[in-house]
Design an enzyme around this catalytic site. Sequence first.
Site, PDB file in Angstrom:
ATOM      1  N   GLY A  45       0.831  -1.198   0.000  1.00 21.20           N
ATOM      2  CA  GLY A  45       0.000   0.000   0.000  1.00 21.20           C
ATOM      3  C   GLY A  45       0.864   1.244   0.000  1.00 21.20           C
ATOM      4  O   GLY A  45       2.034   1.190   0.378  1.00 21.20           O
ATOM      5  N   GLN A  50       3.279  10.032   0.831  1.00 22.30           N
ATOM      6  CA  GLN A  50       4.549   9.299   0.869  1.00 22.30           C
ATOM      7  C   GLN A  50       5.416   9.612  -0.351  1.00 22.30           C
ATOM      8  O   GLN A  50       6.601   9.284  -0.367  1.00 22.30           O
ATOM      9  CB  GLN A  50       4.312   7.791   0.959  1.00 22.30           C
ATOM     10  CG  GLN A  50       3.838   7.353   2.341  1.00 22.30           C
ATOM     11  CD  GLN A  50       3.726   5.839   2.416  1.00 22.30           C
ATOM     12  OE1 GLN A  50       2.748   5.268   1.978  1.00 22.30           O
ATOM     13  NE2 GLN A  50       4.741   5.195   2.960  1.00 22.30           N
ATOM     14  N   CYS A  91       6.446  -0.258   7.180  1.00 25.03           N
ATOM     15  CA  CYS A  91       6.025   0.901   6.387  1.00 25.03           C
ATOM     16  C   CYS A  91       7.159   1.273   5.450  1.00 25.03           C
ATOM     17  O   CYS A  91       8.320   1.295   5.862  1.00 25.03           O
ATOM     18  CB  CYS A  91       5.711   2.062   7.324  1.00 25.03           C
ATOM     19  SG  CYS A  91       5.231   3.571   6.457  1.00 25.03           S
ATOM     20  N   LEU A  92       6.839   1.583   4.196  1.00 22.72           N
ATOM     21  CA  LEU A  92       7.872   1.932   3.216  1.00 22.72           C
ATOM     22  C   LEU A  92       8.625   3.197   3.625  1.00 22.72           C
ATOM     23  O   LEU A  92       9.761   3.398   3.218  1.00 22.72           O
ATOM     24  CB  LEU A  92       7.256   2.126   1.827  1.00 22.72           C
ATOM     25  CG  LEU A  92       6.750   0.858   1.130  1.00 22.72           C
ATOM     26  CD1 LEU A  92       6.120   1.216  -0.200  1.00 22.72           C
ATOM     27  CD2 LEU A  92       7.862  -0.151   0.941  1.00 22.72           C
ATOM     28  N   HIS A 133      -3.836   1.511   7.855  1.00 27.34           N
ATOM     29  CA  HIS A 133      -2.465   2.037   7.783  1.00 27.34           C
ATOM     30  C   HIS A 133      -2.389   3.199   6.783  1.00 27.34           C
ATOM     31  O   HIS A 133      -1.837   4.260   7.088  1.00 27.34           O
ATOM     32  CB  HIS A 133      -1.525   0.888   7.370  1.00 27.34           C
ATOM     33  CG  HIS A 133      -0.082   1.271   7.227  1.00 27.34           C
ATOM     34  ND1 HIS A 133       0.900   0.772   8.046  1.00 27.34           N
ATOM     35  CD2 HIS A 133       0.550   2.095   6.347  1.00 27.34           C
ATOM     36  CE1 HIS A 133       2.080   1.291   7.671  1.00 27.34           C
ATOM     37  NE2 HIS A 133       1.876   2.086   6.637  1.00 27.34           N
ATOM     38  N   GLU A 134      -2.971   2.995   5.591  1.00 28.95           N
ATOM     39  CA  GLU A 134      -2.868   4.024   4.548  1.00 28.95           C
ATOM     40  C   GLU A 134      -3.738   5.248   4.864  1.00 28.95           C
ATOM     41  O   GLU A 134      -3.335   6.380   4.605  1.00 28.95           O
ATOM     42  CB  GLU A 134      -3.230   3.452   3.169  1.00 28.95           C
ATOM     43  CG  GLU A 134      -2.384   2.258   2.707  1.00 28.95           C
ATOM     44  CD  GLU A 134      -0.875   2.454   2.837  1.00 28.95           C
ATOM     45  OE1 GLU A 134      -0.398   3.607   2.778  1.00 28.95           O
ATOM     46  OE2 GLU A 134      -0.171   1.448   3.016  1.00 28.95           O
ATOM     47  N   HIS A 137      -1.880   7.392   7.145  1.00 27.53           N
ATOM     48  CA  HIS A 137      -0.912   8.224   6.411  1.00 27.53           C
ATOM     49  C   HIS A 137      -1.588   9.485   5.890  1.00 27.53           C
ATOM     50  O   HIS A 137      -1.046  10.581   5.998  1.00 27.53           O
ATOM     51  CB  HIS A 137      -0.374   7.465   5.184  1.00 27.53           C
ATOM     52  CG  HIS A 137       0.853   6.648   5.441  1.00 27.53           C
ATOM     53  ND1 HIS A 137       2.023   7.192   5.924  1.00 27.53           N
ATOM     54  CD2 HIS A 137       1.103   5.325   5.249  1.00 27.53           C
ATOM     55  CE1 HIS A 137       2.946   6.224   6.019  1.00 27.53           C
ATOM     56  NE2 HIS A 137       2.409   5.080   5.613  1.00 27.53           N
TER      57      HIS A 137
HETATM   58 CO    CO Z   1       3.220   3.184   5.537  1.00 25.67          CO
END
Ligand code: CO
Length: 168
Positions: A45, A50, A91-92, A133-134, A137
């Site tokens: 995701g 991001q 998380c990226l 999660h997204e 963000h």
């Molecule tokens: Co993340």
Amino acid sequence: MLEQLRMLGDPVLRQQTKPVTEFDARLEKLAQVMMEVMDRGEGVGLAANQIGVLSRVMVWRHPENEGERYVFVNPEIVEKSETCCTEVEGCLSVPWATMEVERAEEVVVEAQDLNAEQFRVHLSGLLARIAQHEIDHLDGRLILDRTSPEERRRVLKELRERTLATDT
Ligand code: CO
């Protein structure tokens, strides 16, 4: 660069994204670029902030099925189960750390697609976790805010060490 993945410490990750009002080619391009960045990072995701874009857009894919991909524009959680579960999340934007995060087991999400069509989905388990999660963000929230104080301290200490290492 638009495609640059933003990392913990970048203020854009702490900003609230803005609702999308124009469903045009630019939005389609954004979703496409986001999918590419997600794939490059081998994530499941990605939220628009991001990559530094303050639009309320998230993309995600089914963890077990590469081909099952979704774009959620202006997503909102409209219902949440009382039942929660705690799992380790990554998380990226915080690639060097994973941490335990408690999430609702089930959520109902309302969103729009790239054609501004409104829809509503019921997600559970890992899929509900990805959506939460997204959407976090998109509200400027990170897994660090959802984990234990000890985990947060550990990750922030590592961030400081990393920052010092890149400064020298
Ligand atoms: Co993340």
